[in-house]
Design a protein around this motif. Sequence first.
Motif, short mmCIF file in Angstrom:
data_model
loop_
_atom_site.label_atom_id
_atom_site.label_comp_id
_atom_site.label_asym_id
_atom_site.label_seq_id
_atom_site.Cartn_x
_atom_site.Cartn_y
_atom_site.Cartn_z
N SER A 35 0.79 -1.13 0.06
CA SER A 35 0.03 0.15 0.01
C SER A 35 0.99 1.22 0.01
O SER A 35 1.95 1.08 0.22
CB SER A 35 -0.84 0.01 1.13
N LYS A 36 0.33 2.41 -0.13
CA LYS A 36 1.05 3.82 -0.12
C LYS A 36 1.89 3.82 1.18
O LYS A 36 2.84 4.23 1.24
CB LYS A 36 0.17 4.90 -0.44
N GLU A 37 0.95 3.30 2.32
CA GLU A 37 1.55 3.74 3.63
C GLU A 37 2.46 2.81 3.81
O GLU A 37 3.51 3.18 4.65
CB GLU A 37 0.38 3.41 4.70
N GLN A 38 2.48 1.58 3.22
CA GLN A 38 3.84 0.68 3.69
C GLN A 38 4.92 1.01 2.73
O GLN A 38 6.16 0.95 3.27
CB GLN A 38 3.17 -0.82 3.11
N LEU A 39 4.87 1.71 1.53
CA LEU A 39 5.96 2.02 0.67
C LEU A 39 6.64 3.24 1.22
O LEU A 39 7.80 3.42 1.52
CB LEU A 39 5.49 2.48 -0.63
N LYS A 40 5.70 4.07 1.91
CA LYS A 40 6.17 5.31 2.65
C LYS A 40 7.10 4.82 3.94
O LYS A 40 8.12 5.41 4.15
CB LYS A 40 5.13 6.21 2.89
N ALA A 41 6.72 3.78 4.67
CA ALA A 41 7.36 3.29 5.78
C ALA A 41 8.56 2.77 5.56
O ALA A 41 9.70 3.10 6.17
CB ALA A 41 6.36 2.34 6.58
N ILE A 42 8.82 2.21 4.31
CA ILE A 42 10.25 1.37 3.89
C ILE A 42 10.90 2.67 3.46
O ILE A 42 12.15 2.90 3.82
CB ILE A 42 10.02 0.56 2.66
N ARG A 43 10.57 3.63 2.64
CA ARG A 43 11.40 4.78 2.28
C ARG A 43 12.05 5.39 3.57
O ARG A 43 12.89 6.14 3.32
CB ARG A 43 10.60 5.75 1.10
N GLU A 44 11.18 5.83 4.38
CA GLU A 44 11.55 6.77 5.54
C GLU A 44 12.09 5.90 6.51
O GLU A 44 12.44 6.57 7.72
CB GLU A 44 10.15 7.20 6.00
N GLY A 45 12.60 4.65 6.52
CA GLY A 45 13.27 3.88 7.43
C GLY A 45 12.38 3.55 8.64
O GLY A 45 13.06 3.04 9.86
#
Length: 323
Positions: free
Chosen positions: A166-176
């Motif tokens: 999801s968009k939230e999961q991708l954001k969590a990975i990108r931001e560490g």
Amino acid sequence: MKQNAIFNLLDKNKEGKIIKIKLEEITMLPELQNAFHMDAEVKDRIKADIAQNGFSKAHPIHIFRWEDKWVLCDGHTRYTAARELGLEKIYAQVHEFESINQALLFSMKEQFNRRNIEDSELFKQFEILRQEEIDGRKLTATEMSERLKKSKRHIFKLQEVFSKSSKEQLKAIREGEASINQVYNEIKKQEQIEAQNKSEVEKTESLSEVAKPTSQATSSDKTSEQVSAQQIEQTVQSEMQKNLQRKHRELQNKEIELKQKEAKLSKRLSDKQILLLGAKYALIQTAKGKFATEILESPFFKDSVKASDISFVPEDLELLKTI
């Protein structure tokens, strides 16, 4: 000189201070050393970086003082790489821990944070490579594997995470804030739940189809179905009647049990009342110089107890003897 040495030692032990320390001064504890698996590929990559650029002060190992020794609590891979390169001194950050468990918790936290940051950088590089083209075509998994120095299996995992997150999961990975493995496991868990739900829906629909009468059914088939439906209804009603009767019996038994408890409670209250009467009598006899045994064997005492037709339990008699 002694004062300076003491000052230097205290300053060296200060929380958060980064010092340069000899490798031979550092002690390894199995509880901390074996807490995490050392990745040989990661160690070789760190070793090559140190050999080329030196041991960076920006990436120190973490040590603490324990039983008058410097103990390594985090950075075992960097320590091992430096030792294999034959370095004499490396940078270390000093910490203060009250127990080995506290040091282990710190190490776990550092490991997870470091992995999340590494995954964040790796994922950003992967996303850039996805946009690259060679002769008008996208990079293959093998080419990505060579560029990122990761196995093809790892590349396939990255592709699956990128396409299914999801968009939230991708954001969590990108931001560490989350690791690739963490999000991957979340995706697999969700897929398993959806598969189970789908299986249950298909099972329900299959049962419904079996239960439906066909439009081509003959009159005899319909009659059989009606008879079968009546039998099912009768069976259900019979079971319901049995359940009601069983519940009724259970309620009756509970009512009887409650009455018995009430009667028993009433009896015990009577026992206490008689015990008080007996105690009064015993006190009077004690005042006359009688002993406990004589009082209990006295016919007057027995008569006063028999008047209620209630016998004392051993605990009551012991209490009366005490009185």
